[in-house]
Design a protein around this motif. Structure first.
Motif: not given
Length: 347
Positions: A318-331
């Motif tokens: 669940g750690q990397r997926s949280k970071m993925a959310v941060k990446v995706l939410k930008e665009s």
């Protein structure tokens, strides 16, 4: 004022042009509080003491156990059953007699948090649970203290600097604790990882004390020791973003559990886009469907994600997926979710 023995002891770092005598004097004058004397706390304490931090506070109510020794290498088998905080202070005093130690053999709680933190220049969170992390963060915010954060699980670690000159804090990264809390007791941890992450934390502390280099304020560094990958993500200050764009923040900072995901997939599978953000070999070993786009490849693969769907990212913990959310939410224009606890949670 440094005595002659200290000038000899710290010579190798004092000859650094970025540090020098003035920097070493700043280190000696510094007061640093370390919360947790376990896996992360041990390397942080050892290197800060060796570097000559003048006053170090150690907070931990735990005792040393046999299972600690695989990663908490400040201790040995003769220390089993003894207080971590007291034992750490005694050993570190032998390492550097010029450092003063204050021991708090007690749990860091709401009723003592302010009293413990208020007299220190810098706070370092080496705790291993979300309750303490939120309390440490909120206490530092209320007192205006800079906080260095670190966490470890399995082969993955994180480092960040929070609340530095009003910068982002822990709640900007994780607005609320996950519904499932997988820790090292349940998920495991490679013994070397606390050393890697702890040293980064200690390094951030020295840079902040001496006001040198570029620190991790407003950023999250993630380290995958299994695959030798290091990434640095920018942390948005959600409290500011929420005022300006409340709908976007509400849509893109959610976590869901497996039960909810299964319900969505059964009701409207065409509306769900599932992404495994682990490495290819991990996906091949086991997965729950969807496409495989590594977290580190995600920024360059945004065009492959169909618009206006519910994107659910998952990984092992669940750690990397949280970071993925941060990446995706930008665009990304649609909703983005992280699967709480990842595949480590048994449903």
């Amino acid at each position: 004022m440094l005595v002659k023995e200290e000038l000899n002891r710290y010579n190798r770092q004092m000859i650094l042009p970025e540090l020098g005598l003035k920097g070493q004097e700043k280190i000696k004058a510094a007061t640093v509080l370390v919360i947790g004397a376990g896996g992360l706390g041990c390397p942080v304490l050892q290197y800060l003491a060796a570097a000559g931090v003048g006053t170090i506070g150690i907070v931990d109510d735990d005792v040393i156990e046999l299972s600690n020794l695989q990663r908490q290498i400040l201790y040995n088998h003769t220390d089993i059953g003894l207080s971590k905080a007291k034992t750490a202070a005694a050993k570190l005093k032998l390492l550097n007699p010029h450092v003063a130690f204050t021991v708090y053999h007690e749990r860091f709680k709401a009723d003592n948090a302010v009293n413990i933190c208020q007299d220190y220049d810098l706070v370092i969170d080496c705790s291993d649970n979300f309750t303490t992390r939120y309390l440490v963060n909120d206490t530092c915010v209320s007192l205006g203290k800079t906080l260095i954060f670190g966490s470890i699980l399995q082969f993955e670690g994180q480092v960040a600097v929070f609340n530095h000159h009003g910068g982002s804090n822990y709640r900007d990264l994780y607005p609320a604790p996950p519904t499932e809390n997988i820790n090292c007791v349940e998920g495991g941890v490679i013994g070397i990882l606390p050393g890697i992450i702890g040293l980064y934390m200690a390094n951030e502390a020295l840079k902040l004390i001496c006001n040198i280099g570029e620190n991790l304020s407003g950023k999250l560094m993630t380290i995958d020791a299994l695959n030798n990958t290091v990434s640095v993500f920018k942390i948005a200050q959600e409290r500011e973003t929420f005022i300006a764009k409340p709908q976007k923040v509400m849509q893109t900072s959610e976590e869901i559990d497996k039960k909810t995901l299964n319900q969505w997939l059964s009701e409207a599978p065409d509306q769900i886009f599932l992404i495994d953000v682990r490495e290819e070999y991990e996906h091949e070993e086991n997965h729950i469907g969807g496409v495989n786009i590594s977290l580190y490849e995600l920024p360059s693969a945004l065009s492959s994600i169909p618009p206006y769907k519910k994107v659910v990212c998952y990984c092992q913990t669940g750690q990397r997926s949280k970071m993925a959310v941060k990446v995706l939410k930008e665009s990304y224009e649609g909703e983005v979710y992280s699967l709480t606890g990842g595949l480590s949670v048994h449903y």
